[in-house]
Design a protein around this motif. Structure first.
Motif, mmCIF file in Angstrom:
data_model
loop_
_atom_site.group_PDB
_atom_site.id
_atom_site.type_symbol
_atom_site.label_atom_id
_atom_site.label_comp_id
_atom_site.label_asym_id
_atom_site.label_seq_id
_atom_site.Cartn_x
_atom_site.Cartn_y
_atom_site.Cartn_z
ATOM 1 N N TYR A 31 -3.645 3.107 16.353
ATOM 2 C CA TYR A 31 -3.452 4.432 15.763
ATOM 3 C C TYR A 31 -4.469 4.665 14.655
ATOM 4 O O TYR A 31 -4.714 3.772 13.829
ATOM 5 N N TYR A 33 -5.849 7.977 11.813
ATOM 6 C CA TYR A 33 -5.424 9.227 11.193
ATOM 7 C C TYR A 33 -6.528 9.773 10.289
ATOM 8 O O TYR A 33 -7.262 9.008 9.673
ATOM 9 N N TYR A 35 -6.613 12.441 6.976
ATOM 10 C CA TYR A 35 -5.868 13.223 5.996
ATOM 11 C C TYR A 35 -6.848 13.911 5.058
ATOM 12 O O TYR A 35 -7.970 13.474 4.869
ATOM 13 N N LEU A 43 -1.176 14.079 0.373
ATOM 14 C CA LEU A 43 -2.017 13.920 1.559
ATOM 15 C C LEU A 43 -1.413 14.719 2.702
ATOM 16 O O LEU A 43 -0.212 14.638 2.965
ATOM 17 N N LEU A 45 -1.812 15.582 6.826
ATOM 18 C CA LEU A 45 -2.387 15.054 8.057
ATOM 19 C C LEU A 45 -3.147 16.138 8.804
ATOM 20 O O LEU A 45 -2.609 17.212 9.078
ATOM 21 N N TYR A 48 -4.560 13.073 14.374
ATOM 22 C CA TYR A 48 -4.381 11.645 14.533
ATOM 23 C C TYR A 48 -4.606 11.253 15.990
ATOM 24 O O TYR A 48 -4.705 12.121 16.870
ATOM 25 N N VAL A 50 -3.425 8.150 18.921
ATOM 26 C CA VAL A 50 -2.587 6.993 19.232
ATOM 27 C C VAL A 50 -3.289 6.029 20.165
ATOM 28 O O VAL A 50 -2.701 5.022 20.591
ATOM 29 N N GLY A 58 -2.205 17.399 13.572
ATOM 30 C CA GLY A 58 -1.277 17.101 12.500
ATOM 31 C C GLY A 58 -0.778 18.369 11.843
ATOM 32 O O GLY A 58 -0.594 19.387 12.501
ATOM 33 N N GLU A 59 -0.640 18.312 10.559
ATOM 34 C CA GLU A 59 -0.062 19.410 9.791
ATOM 35 C C GLU A 59 -1.064 20.539 9.535
ATOM 36 O O GLU A 59 -0.701 21.715 9.532
ATOM 37 N N PHE B 91 3.149 8.016 -4.050
ATOM 38 C CA PHE B 91 3.490 8.885 -2.937
ATOM 39 C C PHE B 91 4.611 8.277 -2.118
ATOM 40 O O PHE B 91 4.582 7.087 -1.777
ATOM 41 N N ASP B 98 3.264 10.420 13.428
ATOM 42 C CA ASP B 98 2.428 10.890 12.327
ATOM 43 C C ASP B 98 3.119 10.533 11.016
ATOM 44 O O ASP B 98 4.113 9.839 11.002
ATOM 45 N N MET B 99 2.558 10.960 9.932
ATOM 46 C CA MET B 99 3.160 10.648 8.628
ATOM 47 C C MET B 99 3.060 11.858 7.733
ATOM 48 O O MET B 99 2.011 12.486 7.650
ATOM 49 N N ARG B 100 4.155 12.162 7.047
ATOM 50 C CA ARG B 100 4.179 13.259 6.097
ATOM 51 C C ARG B 100 4.379 12.691 4.697
ATOM 52 O O ARG B 100 5.325 11.943 4.457
ATOM 53 N N PHE B 101 3.460 13.080 3.810
ATOM 54 C CA PHE B 101 3.513 12.612 2.438
ATOM 55 C C PHE B 101 4.139 13.659 1.529
ATOM 56 O O PHE B 101 3.998 14.868 1.759
ATOM 57 N N GLY B 102 4.780 13.186 0.488
ATOM 58 C CA GLY B 102 5.174 14.078 -0.589
ATOM 59 C C GLY B 102 3.953 14.419 -1.425
ATOM 60 O O GLY B 102 2.868 13.868 -1.223
#
Lengths: 115, 111
Positions: A31, A33, A35, A43, A45, A48, A50, A58-59, B91, B98-102
């Motif tokens: 994986y 990523y 950011y 941070l 995203l 990403y 896999v 991502g976001e 953090f 995926d990963m979500r951060f504060g």
């Protein structure tokens, strides 16, 4: 053992220019990523992957493209840079162990300024 | 949707004080992972702890401890007897693929 290496470390671009950020990892992680880190927002995203040949949004994917042609490399592209893309960009990678969700290893970041 | 909230933007303490950093998360998934990372002034991200959603045991590592409460969707981090070297941005993050951060909490420990 370099871990996660980001190239370049700093870059200044003019609006409308294009560039590619390179992330390379030597840990055989599946994986990877990308950011961006902006003040007060943590941070976020961008995209990403896999595995080799696969990518996912991502976001905050708009304005960016990515490619994962080799397992060890994950490229982030800006086709037409905008001032809103001024940020610090971090790459990360981890193993794909099912059920354990290993921690991500981060690169040192790329500071990108768009004028 | 996944979301992590760190309501404390900045905290300032005097050395040797205890300090707790709050983290509240939202997810519809029953299996997930929670992380804490530290970002010192040098800028790198340092992994501190990982916790899966089925393990609600609190954990202590030296001066650091973590309190995971699924009932309140919180994963708080306490530093006991803080030191100047603890000054950093911390953090909390929520992860599946995926990963979500504060947004992070900036901790300043004054001598």
């Amino acid at each position: 053992n370099a871990g996660v290496t980001q190239t370049p470390k700093f870059r200044v671009l003019k609006t409308g220019q294009s560039m590619t950020l390179l992330c390379a990892q030597d840990m055989n992680h599946e994986y990877m990523y990308w950011y961006r880190q902006d003040p007060g927002m943590g941070l976020r995203l961008i995209h990403y992957s896999v595995g080799e040949g696969t990518t996912a949004k991502g976001e905050v994917p708009d304005g960016y493209n990515v490619s994962r042609l080799k397992k060890q490399n994950f490229l982030l592209g800006l086709e037409s840079a905008a001032p809103s893309q001024t940020s610090v960009y971090f790459c990360a990678s981890r193993f794909a162990d099912r059920g354990s969700n290993q921690p991500q290893h981060f690169g040192d970041g790329t500071r990108l300024s768009i004028l | 949707a996944q979301k992590v909230t760190q309501a404390q933007t900045e905290i300032s303490v005097v050395e040797k004080e205890d300090v707790t950093l709050d983290c509240v998360y939202e997810t519809r998934d029953t299996t997930y992972y929670l992380f804490w990372y530290k970002q010192p002034p040098s800028g790198e991200l340092v992994f501190l702890i990982r916790r899966n959603s089925f393990d609600e045991q609190n954990e202590i590592s030296g001066r650091y401890s973590w309190n995971f409460q699924k009932s309140t969707s919180s994963f708080n981090f306490t530093i006991t007897a803080s030191q100047v070297v603890d000054s950093a941005v911390y953090f909390c993050a929520l992860s599946l693929n995926d990963m979500r951060f504060g947004a992070g909490t900036r901790l300043t420990v004054k001598p």
